[in-house]
Design an enzyme around this catalytic site. Structure first.
Site, mmCIF file in Angstrom:
data_model
loop_
_atom_site.group_PDB
_atom_site.id
_atom_site.type_symbol
_atom_site.label_atom_id
_atom_site.label_comp_id
_atom_site.label_asym_id
_atom_site.label_seq_id
_atom_site.Cartn_x
_atom_site.Cartn_y
_atom_site.Cartn_z
ATOM 1 N N ASP A 71 0.843 -1.195 0.000
ATOM 2 C CA ASP A 71 0.000 0.000 0.000
ATOM 3 C C ASP A 71 0.879 1.247 0.000
ATOM 4 O O ASP A 71 2.008 1.221 0.501
ATOM 5 C CB ASP A 71 -0.909 -0.036 1.245
ATOM 6 N N ASN A 84 -11.165 -2.512 -5.453
ATOM 7 C CA ASN A 84 -10.354 -1.542 -6.203
ATOM 8 C C ASN A 84 -10.979 -1.127 -7.542
ATOM 9 O O ASN A 84 -10.549 -0.146 -8.156
ATOM 10 C CB ASN A 84 -8.922 -2.046 -6.422
HETATM 11 C C1 IPE Z 1 -5.740 -2.717 -0.136
HETATM 12 O O1 IPE Z 1 -5.308 -1.419 -0.375
HETATM 13 C C2 IPE Z 1 -5.821 -3.481 -1.409
HETATM 14 C C3 IPE Z 1 -4.523 -3.778 -2.030
HETATM 15 C C4 IPE Z 1 -3.357 -3.512 -1.524
HETATM 16 C C5 IPE Z 1 -4.593 -4.420 -3.315
HETATM 17 P P1 IPE Z 1 -6.346 -0.211 -0.556
HETATM 18 O O2 IPE Z 1 -5.521 1.011 -0.676
HETATM 19 O O3 IPE Z 1 -7.287 -0.519 -1.646
HETATM 20 O O4 IPE Z 1 -7.134 -0.273 0.826
HETATM 21 P P2 IPE Z 1 -8.016 0.821 1.570
HETATM 22 O O5 IPE Z 1 -9.030 1.297 0.607
HETATM 23 O O6 IPE Z 1 -7.088 1.918 1.993
HETATM 24 O O7 IPE Z 1 -8.579 0.095 2.747
HETATM 25 C C1 IPE Z 2 -1.504 0.107 -3.371
HETATM 26 O O1 IPE Z 2 -1.310 1.491 -3.435
HETATM 27 C C2 IPE Z 2 -1.801 -0.512 -4.719
HETATM 28 C C3 IPE Z 2 -3.193 -0.905 -4.940
HETATM 29 C C4 IPE Z 2 -4.142 -0.920 -4.032
HETATM 30 C C5 IPE Z 2 -3.575 -1.288 -6.277
HETATM 31 P P1 IPE Z 2 -2.516 2.516 -3.422
HETATM 32 O O2 IPE Z 2 -2.908 2.818 -4.823
HETATM 33 O O3 IPE Z 2 -3.599 2.063 -2.557
HETATM 34 O O4 IPE Z 2 -1.794 3.798 -2.802
HETATM 35 P P2 IPE Z 2 -2.431 4.861 -1.813
HETATM 36 O O5 IPE Z 2 -3.018 4.097 -0.669
HETATM 37 O O6 IPE Z 2 -3.473 5.602 -2.585
HETATM 38 O O7 IPE Z 2 -1.286 5.719 -1.409
HETATM 39 MG MG MG Z 3 -4.092 2.362 -0.633
#
Ligand code: IPE
Ligand code: IPE
Ligand code: MG
Length: 235
Positions: free
Chosen positions: A15, A63
């Site tokens: 993340d 997502n």
């Molecule tokens: C969790 O990350 C899903 C993945 C890492 C694929 P998100 O960024 O989607 O989670 P939330 O929305 O902050 O809980």
């Molecule tokens: C994790 O990074 C990757 C996926 C969930 C696909 P994020 O895209 O959630 O990054 P933040 O949380 O917005 O920084």
């Molecule tokens: Mg995220």
């Protein structure tokens, strides 16, 4: 690493790609591209450290709520990644699996995933699992439906259902439960990841954003894991 007890299965909620890009005044997709490179490096580091199973949460069932542009960019990255992954898998003797509902992905991606799993199935090195269109609740509902099908077809009796029976209907049936869960970027939640499998897993949270995660950070997580006393309900 000499005296460290290395967990058999490490699962990672990667993340912070978006925030990493934002900090650098770059588009979010640049963060995802960098995050994908970090995945490649961390597989090698995990392998060097003797980790047998590495699982990464790359795209959740939630997502899809992201803007279409970002979803498209993630799918393109995935497509590129799967291509190099086939070559890497055989070079590094790595066995690759995908968990999640792949029927929700485009036909060409589904095809590439099946090819990759097939091409690497006899490899005996690190087991690398990618969670794609994965949600733990969705996984459990699919498991429940498959189990009900077997009951209706009289291949399974209700009174024979045990925890192990249920486990065998999950996408993770071939994997041991994770010993250590890592989540980067400072968030401390599961976001629908492996709710069944993480029952006795140790959790490690770090503020490091996924694109900045590296071998040193992985080692810190393993050191933390070594300080834990896993009682599994005993004393
Ligand atoms: C969790 O990350 C899903 C993945 C890492 C694929 P998100 O960024 O989607 O989670 P939330 O929305 O902050 O809980
Ligand atoms: C994790 O990074 C990757 C996926 C969930 C696909 P994020 O895209 O959630 O990054 P933040 O949380 O917005 O920084
Ligand atoms: Mg995220």
């Amino acid at each position: 690493m000499e005296n460290l007890n290395v967990p058999q299965h490490v699962a990672i909620i990667l993340d912070g790609n978006g925030r990493w890009a934002k900090k650098k005044h770059l588009p979010r997709n640049v963060g995802h591209a960098q995050g994908s490179k970090t995945v490649e490096k961390i597989i090698e580091d995990a392998n060097d450290m003797g980790i047998k199973y590495l699982t990464v949460y790359a795209f959740s069932t939630e997502n899809w709520k992201r803007p279409q542009d970002e979803v498209n960019a993630l799918m393109k990255l995935l497509r590129d990644y799967l291509k190099i992954c086939i070559k890497r898998a055989n070079k590094n003797n790595m066995k690759v699996r995908v968990i999640g509902d792949i029927s929700g992905l485009s036909e060409d991606l589904q095809q590439k995933i099946l090819e990759l799993e097939e091409a690497s199935k006899n490899n005996t090195g690190i087991n690398f699992t990618i969670a794609l269109n994965y949600g733990s609740r969705d996984e459990m509902v699919r498991a429940m439906k498959a189990m009900t099908d077997d009951i209706e077809a009289r291949n399974l009796k209700k009174e024979d259902i045990t925890e192990d029976t249920f486990k065998n209907y999950l996408d993770t049936k071939e994997l041991p439960d994770p010993d250590l869960l890592i989540r980067t970027s400072g968030e401390e939640r599961l976001s629908n990841f492996m709710l069944w499998q993480l029952a006795y897993t140790e959790f490690y949270f770090t503020d490091v954003l996924w694109p900045d995660f590296n071998k040193k950070e992985l080692k810190k997580a393993i050191e933390y894991y070594n300080g834990r006393d896993r009682r599994f309900g005993g004393i």
